[in-house]
Design an enzyme around this catalytic site. Structure first.
Site, PDB file in Angstrom:
ATOM      1  N   TYR A  66      -4.302  -9.849  42.436  1.00 21.86           N
ATOM      2  CA  TYR A  66      -5.100 -10.384  41.332  1.00 21.86           C
ATOM      3  C   TYR A  66      -6.515 -10.617  41.815  1.00 21.86           C
ATOM      4  O   TYR A  66      -6.708 -11.195  42.888  1.00 21.86           O
ATOM      5  CB  TYR A  66      -4.509 -11.708  40.834  1.00 21.86           C
ATOM      6  CG  TYR A  66      -4.265 -11.662  39.336  1.00 21.86           C
ATOM      7  CD1 TYR A  66      -5.332 -11.517  38.463  1.00 21.86           C
ATOM      8  CD2 TYR A  66      -2.981 -11.738  38.813  1.00 21.86           C
ATOM      9  CE1 TYR A  66      -5.110 -11.444  37.096  1.00 21.86           C
ATOM     10  CE2 TYR A  66      -2.760 -11.667  37.458  1.00 21.86           C
ATOM     11  CZ  TYR A  66      -3.821 -11.516  36.601  1.00 21.86           C
ATOM     12  OH  TYR A  66      -3.607 -11.434  35.251  1.00 21.86           O
ATOM     13  N   GLU A  68      -9.717 -11.673  39.678  1.00 20.84           N
ATOM     14  CA  GLU A  68     -10.688 -11.954  38.614  1.00 20.84           C
ATOM     15  C   GLU A  68     -12.046 -12.217  39.239  1.00 20.84           C
ATOM     16  O   GLU A  68     -12.140 -12.877  40.276  1.00 20.84           O
ATOM     17  CB  GLU A  68     -10.264 -13.201  37.839  1.00 20.84           C
ATOM     18  CG  GLU A  68      -9.198 -12.942  36.804  1.00 20.84           C
ATOM     19  CD  GLU A  68      -8.873 -14.203  36.004  1.00 20.84           C
ATOM     20  OE1 GLU A  68      -8.085 -14.099  35.075  1.00 20.84           O
ATOM     21  OE2 GLU A  68      -9.396 -15.283  36.332  1.00 20.84           O
ATOM     22  N   ASP A 212     -22.817   7.271  25.984  1.00 21.75           N
ATOM     23  CA  ASP A 212     -21.380   7.305  26.260  1.00 21.75           C
ATOM     24  C   ASP A 212     -21.081   8.676  26.882  1.00 21.75           C
ATOM     25  O   ASP A 212     -20.831   9.648  26.181  1.00 21.75           O
ATOM     26  CB  ASP A 212     -20.578   7.090  24.977  1.00 21.75           C
ATOM     27  CG  ASP A 212     -19.083   7.049  25.249  1.00 21.75           C
ATOM     28  OD1 ASP A 212     -18.683   7.307  26.400  1.00 21.75           O
ATOM     29  OD2 ASP A 212     -18.312   6.763  24.308  1.00 21.75           O
ATOM     30  N   THR A 238     -15.881   7.473  31.494  1.00 20.65           N
ATOM     31  CA  THR A 238     -14.501   7.415  31.971  1.00 20.65           C
ATOM     32  C   THR A 238     -14.483   8.026  33.371  1.00 20.65           C
ATOM     33  O   THR A 238     -15.375   8.793  33.739  1.00 20.65           O
ATOM     34  CB  THR A 238     -13.545   8.226  31.072  1.00 20.65           C
ATOM     35  OG1 THR A 238     -14.052   9.554  30.946  1.00 20.65           O
ATOM     36  CG2 THR A 238     -13.387   7.607  29.703  1.00 20.65           C
ATOM     37  N   LYS A 241     -11.754  12.197  33.461  1.00 21.93           N
ATOM     38  CA  LYS A 241     -11.872  13.528  32.831  1.00 21.93           C
ATOM     39  C   LYS A 241     -12.350  14.517  33.902  1.00 21.93           C
ATOM     40  O   LYS A 241     -11.657  14.690  34.895  1.00 21.93           O
ATOM     41  CB  LYS A 241     -12.792  13.434  31.618  1.00 21.93           C
ATOM     42  CG  LYS A 241     -12.207  12.510  30.522  1.00 21.93           C
ATOM     43  CD  LYS A 241     -13.034  12.531  29.267  1.00 21.93           C
ATOM     44  CE  LYS A 241     -12.362  11.843  28.108  1.00 21.93           C
ATOM     45  NZ  LYS A 241     -12.462  10.380  28.123  1.00 21.93           N
ATOM     46  N   ARG A 247      -7.240   7.084  35.645  1.00 21.07           N
ATOM     47  CA  ARG A 247      -7.599   6.702  34.286  1.00 21.07           C
ATOM     48  C   ARG A 247      -8.361   5.389  34.343  1.00 21.07           C
ATOM     49  O   ARG A 247      -7.895   4.419  34.936  1.00 21.07           O
ATOM     50  CB  ARG A 247      -6.335   6.496  33.424  1.00 21.07           C
ATOM     51  CG  ARG A 247      -5.425   7.701  33.392  1.00 21.07           C
ATOM     52  CD  ARG A 247      -4.512   7.651  32.208  1.00 21.07           C
ATOM     53  NE  ARG A 247      -5.312   7.781  31.016  1.00 21.07           N
ATOM     54  CZ  ARG A 247      -5.800   8.946  30.557  1.00 21.07           C
ATOM     55  NH1 ARG A 247      -5.557  10.059  31.180  1.00 21.07           N
ATOM     56  NH2 ARG A 247      -6.527   8.971  29.475  1.00 21.07           N
TER      57      ARG A 247
END
Ligand SMILES: Cc1ncc(COP(=O)(O)O)c(C=O)c1O
Length: 424
Positions: A66, A68, A212, A238, A241, A247
């Protein structure tokens, strides 16, 4: 960081045999999916085959952690090592794209866009983006998405005669609406975008420019497409791709917006970062910085051009007459076929691609991309063969399953993960 002690659990690696022993049902599904990917032609423009090294990072114990917050300022203890992984990822992203700041935590492309809007906009603000029918993404104002519900979107489009972005229309709409932000980027636009023109229009109307670049960012990394970073206030992307990473999403921006962007990702829109994915992004950025990736990105484009030409030779209308990128869109109505029927026939032959909207009218078309088949090692001769196969299937050949074997043989001559030739 040298690994010194023997790990107490050494069986963490993504080992199919371990999975098969423990959970045959899921192992079977994984292997069947690998078989599906290996024996068909994967032409979905948003997909690729990521490397064994990226898969190893994804299947690593970093998945347990974890974290954060950001390196050096975490809400959890024990983050010293994942901090190094995140610093590697942001450092490599900044170097790769020439950006002053990178945030590698967005869980997806949509999460990156949401965070970009959260950083720069207030609910109700006017935004100018590519219309959905013309190639805008759901996050560019779809009523079914947060973007359409929380912001006031107007769509610009492509010209009827050329299929190219109508920069005059963008300028006129920006002058009239004075939007808070202009978004450029698309799910299906096959040509390079003139980022300098968008910057000029944004400056004239006092708008932020959000690019984008989910699709072309991998081509940018390999020097095969223009880099939006010098022009945009914020670039969303992203990593899965053409870029061929795990991903996920990423945001690049100028230093002065770093705090706003980081706070918009965490704590505004996300909780803990997925550190295995962040590490896998670092691995992918490292791969993308290697000269072999430059050759790969240029081959992706050469293959897309060859495939577009082969499709045109089969009588398919290729939008804009070709492509500058990995992406091709084509209208199949000339063959008296619905796009969904065409996709179904092709899928039955093992050729996997998408249906997409086409501007100006109600017909849908097909969207194809060459990132995955290029990773397999295919080149122009295979693109010519794939174009001919698509033409034959769409004209009704092989409905008895006759072409499925040929597709499997072609795909099988370029094996995915053994012996891993194409990745590094
Ligand atoms: C232009 C654009 N933006 C955003 C996204 C969203 O990415 P994700 O599916 O990772 O949320 C995509 C995905 O294809 C895209 O093409």
């Amino acid at each position: 960081m040298p690994v010194t002690a023997a790990a107490p659990h050494t069986h963490w690696s993504p080992d199919f045999d371990a999975l098969r022993r423990q959970d045959p049902e899921l192992a079977g599904l994984v292997l069947a999916e690998l078989e599906r990917q290996s024996t068909g032609l994967q032409l979905i423009a948003a997909e690729n085959f990521t490397s064994p090294a990226v898969l190893a990072a994804l299947g690593s114990p970093l998945a347990n952690k974890y974290a954060e917050g950001y390196p050096g300022a975490r809400h959890h203890g024990g983050c010293e090592l994942v901090d190094l992984a995140e610093r590697a990822a942001t450092g490599r992203a900044k170097a790769l794209f020439g950006a002053e700041h990178a945030n590698v935590q967005p869980h997806s492309g949509s999460a990156a866009v949401l965070a970009a809007y959260a950083a720069l906009l207030r609910p109700g603000d006017k935004v100018l983006a590519m219309g959905l029918r013309h190639g805008g993404h759901l996050t560019h104002g779809s009523p079914a998405n947060f973007s359409g519900r929380w912001f006031d979107f107007t769509g610009y489009g492509v010209r009827r005669d050329t299929g190219l972005i109508d920069y005059d229309e963008v300028r006129a709409l920006a002058r009239e609406l004075r939007p808070r932000a202009i978004v450029c980027g698309s799910i299906s636009y096959p040509r390079h975008i003139d980022y300098a023109a968008f910057r000029e229009i944004a400056d004239e109307s006092g708008a932020f420019l959000i690019v984008d670049a989910a699709h072309p960012i991998g081509l940018v990394a390999g020097g095969a497409a223009p880099n939006p970073v010098p022009y945009a206030d914020v670039v969303c992307a992203t990593t899965h791709k053409v870029l061929r990473g795990p991903r996920g999403g990423m945001i690049l921006c100028r230093g002065e917006l770093a705090g706003r962007v980081d706070r918009a990702v965490f704590p505004f829109t996300q909780g803990g970062a997925q550190m295995h994915t962040v590490a896998a992004k670092a691995v992918a950025f490292g791969e993308a910085a290697a000269p072999a990736f430059t050759a790969y990105a240029h081959q992706v484009v050469a293959n897309a051009r060859a495939l577009a030409a082969a499709l045109a030779a089969e009588g398919l209308a290729v939008t804009t007459g070709g492509t500058d990128t990995h992406l091709i869109t084509t209208d199949v109505s000339g063959l008296a076929l619905e796009a969904s029927t065409a996709r179904g026939r092709l899928a039955a032959a093992g050729i996997v691609l998408d249906v997409c909207g086409l501007p100006h009218g109600t017909a849908h078309g097909l969207r194809l991309g060459t990132a995955a088949v290029t990773t397999q090692g295919m080149r122009e001769p295979e693109m010519a063969r794939i174009g001919a196969l698509i033409g034959a299937v769409l004209r009704g050949a092989g409905q008895d399953g006759g072409l499925r074997g040929e597709v499997a043989r072609l795909a099988g001559s370029f094996p995915l993960y053994a012996p891993y030739p194409a990745h590094i």
